[in-house]
Design an enzyme around this catalytic site. Structure first.
Site, PDB file in Angstrom:
ATOM      1  N   SER A  75       0.593  -1.241   0.157  1.00 19.75           N
ATOM      2  CA  SER A  75      -0.149   0.200  -0.112  1.00 19.75           C
ATOM      3  C   SER A  75       0.843   1.253   0.026  1.00 19.75           C
ATOM      4  O   SER A  75       0.187   2.382  -0.401  1.00 19.75           O
ATOM      5  CB  SER A  75      -0.810  -0.128   1.240  1.00 19.75           C
ATOM      6  OG  SER A  75      -0.356   0.181   2.374  1.00 19.75           O
ATOM      7  N   LYS A 120       0.613   4.630   6.647  1.00 18.17           N
ATOM      8  CA  LYS A 120       0.137   5.462   5.823  1.00 18.17           C
ATOM      9  C   LYS A 120       0.344   6.902   5.899  1.00 18.17           C
ATOM     10  O   LYS A 120       1.160   7.211   6.883  1.00 18.17           O
ATOM     11  CB  LYS A 120      -1.638   5.483   5.901  1.00 18.17           C
ATOM     12  CG  LYS A 120      -2.221   4.056   6.016  1.00 18.17           C
ATOM     13  CD  LYS A 120      -2.180   3.493   4.806  1.00 18.17           C
ATOM     14  CE  LYS A 120      -2.864   2.124   4.868  1.00 18.17           C
ATOM     15  NZ  LYS A 120      -2.990   1.086   3.843  1.00 18.17           N
TER      16      LYS A 120
END
Length: 279
Positions: free
Chosen positions: A81, A150
Site C-alpha cells: 500500500s 499510511k
C-alpha cells in the site's frame, strides 16, 4: 663497652633503612597489612564473568524497553500500500519525540498507527509467531504486527475533495502535487480511486486524521472506508483517531541498499488553513 658520643644508642634493636630513614620492621609489617586490607575489598567486588554478562544483558534489555516506549520503535511494511517509496517487508524506524507534549501528526507525515478496527486481516495483525520473535517484539528489537503505515493527508478541520480535472486531490481547495511519491498506475485516472474519482470529505473532526497509502489503488485506507452515495445504512468510519498513532516514520532502515531518510513532501507546506470549524 664504650660508645662514640656522636653516635646514638640503638635502644630498639636493628632497623631497616630506606632512603636514609630508619624504618622499624613492625612498622613495615603494619604497612603491608594495611595495603593488603585495601586490596581485599577490590578483589571481593569483582563479579564472575557469567554474572557480569547477565548484568549487562539486563541493562541492555531495560534500555531497549525505555527506548521503545519513549523514543524509537521498529516496524515492517505489511503490504504494497505504500509503494513505491516503502515496499512490502521493508524495515522502518518510527520516532515518537515529534508528538510529545501535545504535538500531533502533520499533513504529509508518514505514520504508524494501531488498527482502528477491521482495517487489517488476521494475517497482517499477527506479528511474529515464534517465541524469540515475540520476546524481541516486546523490547522493540523486532517489528510489531497489528499496525498500519499510511500518509496523513488531512487533519482536524480540513476538507478533502477528489478530484480536479487533472485527477489531483484538493486539500482545503489547494491541488496536491503528488507525482514524487504516489505510484502512477495505468488506467487509474485520479489520486483517490478507491471509492471512485468523485467524492468529498470534511471538515475532519477534532482529534481525527484522514490517511491514505501512496499506492492509491491498492490501499485499505481512509478513502476505502468512506460511505458513498450508493451505500445504504453505511457505518464505515474513514477517520483514524490521533491517539492511535504510534509515531512518525523517519528512516527506511532495511534493506541496506535502500536506506533512506523520509521527509514531508513540499506540496503540503503551503496548504491553506481550513475555513470551517470542526465543532
Amino acid at each position: 663497652m664504650s660508645h662514640d658520643r656522636d653516635e646514638p644508642l640503638d635502644l630498639d634493636g636493628p632497623d631497616d633503612r630506606t632512603d636514609g630513614v630508619a624504618v622499624r620492621e613492625d612498622d613495615l609489617s603494619e604497612a603491608d597489612d594495611a595495603h593488603g586490607d585495601d586490596e581485599a575489598p577490590e578483589r571481593r567486588r569483582r563479579l564472575p564473568i557469567w554474572q557480569e554478562t547477565i548484568l549487562l544483558l539486563g541493562v541492555a534489555v531495560v534500555l531497549a524497553i525505555v527506548i521503545k516506549a519513549l523514543f524509537v520503535q521498529a516496524f515492517y511494511i505489511p503490504s504494497e500500500s505504500m509503494e513505491p517509496g516503502l515496499v512490502k517487508n521493508d524495515r522502518i524506524l518510527v520516532q515518537k519525540v515529534s508528538y510529545w507534549f501535545g504535538g500531533s501528526p502533520s499533513r504529509g507525515d508518514v505514520v504508524v498507527f494501531e488498527d482502528p478496527g477491521g482495517w487489517l486481516d488476521a494475517a497482517d495483525s499477527a506479528g511474529p509467531t515464534n517465541v524469540v520473535g515475540k520476546a524481541m517484539e516486546k523490547i522493540g528489537l523486532y517489528p510489531s504486527g497489528g499496525h498500519l503505515v499510511k500518509r496523513v493527508i488531512g487533519v482536524a478541520g480540513d476538507t478533502l475533495e477528489c478530484c480536479d480535472d487533472e485527477g489531483r486531490l484538493l486539500l482545503n481547495g489547494k491541488p496536491l502535487e503528488e507525482d514524487d511519491y504516489v505510484r502512477a498506475e495505468q488506467g487509474v485516472e485520479c489520486r483517490g480511486p478507491m471509492p471512485g474519482c468523485d467524492w468529498k470529505v470534511g471538515p475532519i473532526p477534532e482529534g481525527q486524521l484522514f490517511v491514505m497509502g501512496d499506492n492509491r489503488n491498492h490501499s485499505s485506507d481512509s478513502s476505502a472506508h468512506l460511505c458513498t452515495a450508493s451505500m445504504t445504512d453505511c457505518t464505515l468510519n474513514p477517520y483514524v483517531d490521533a491517539d492511535l498513532v504510534v509515531g512518525k516514520v523517519f528512516v527506511l532502515a532495511w534493506p541496506r541498499d535502500r536506506f533512506d531518510w523520509l521527509d514531508r513532501p513540499e506540496t503540503f507546506s503551503d496548504v491553506p488553513a481550513p475555513t470551517t470549524s470542526t465543532k
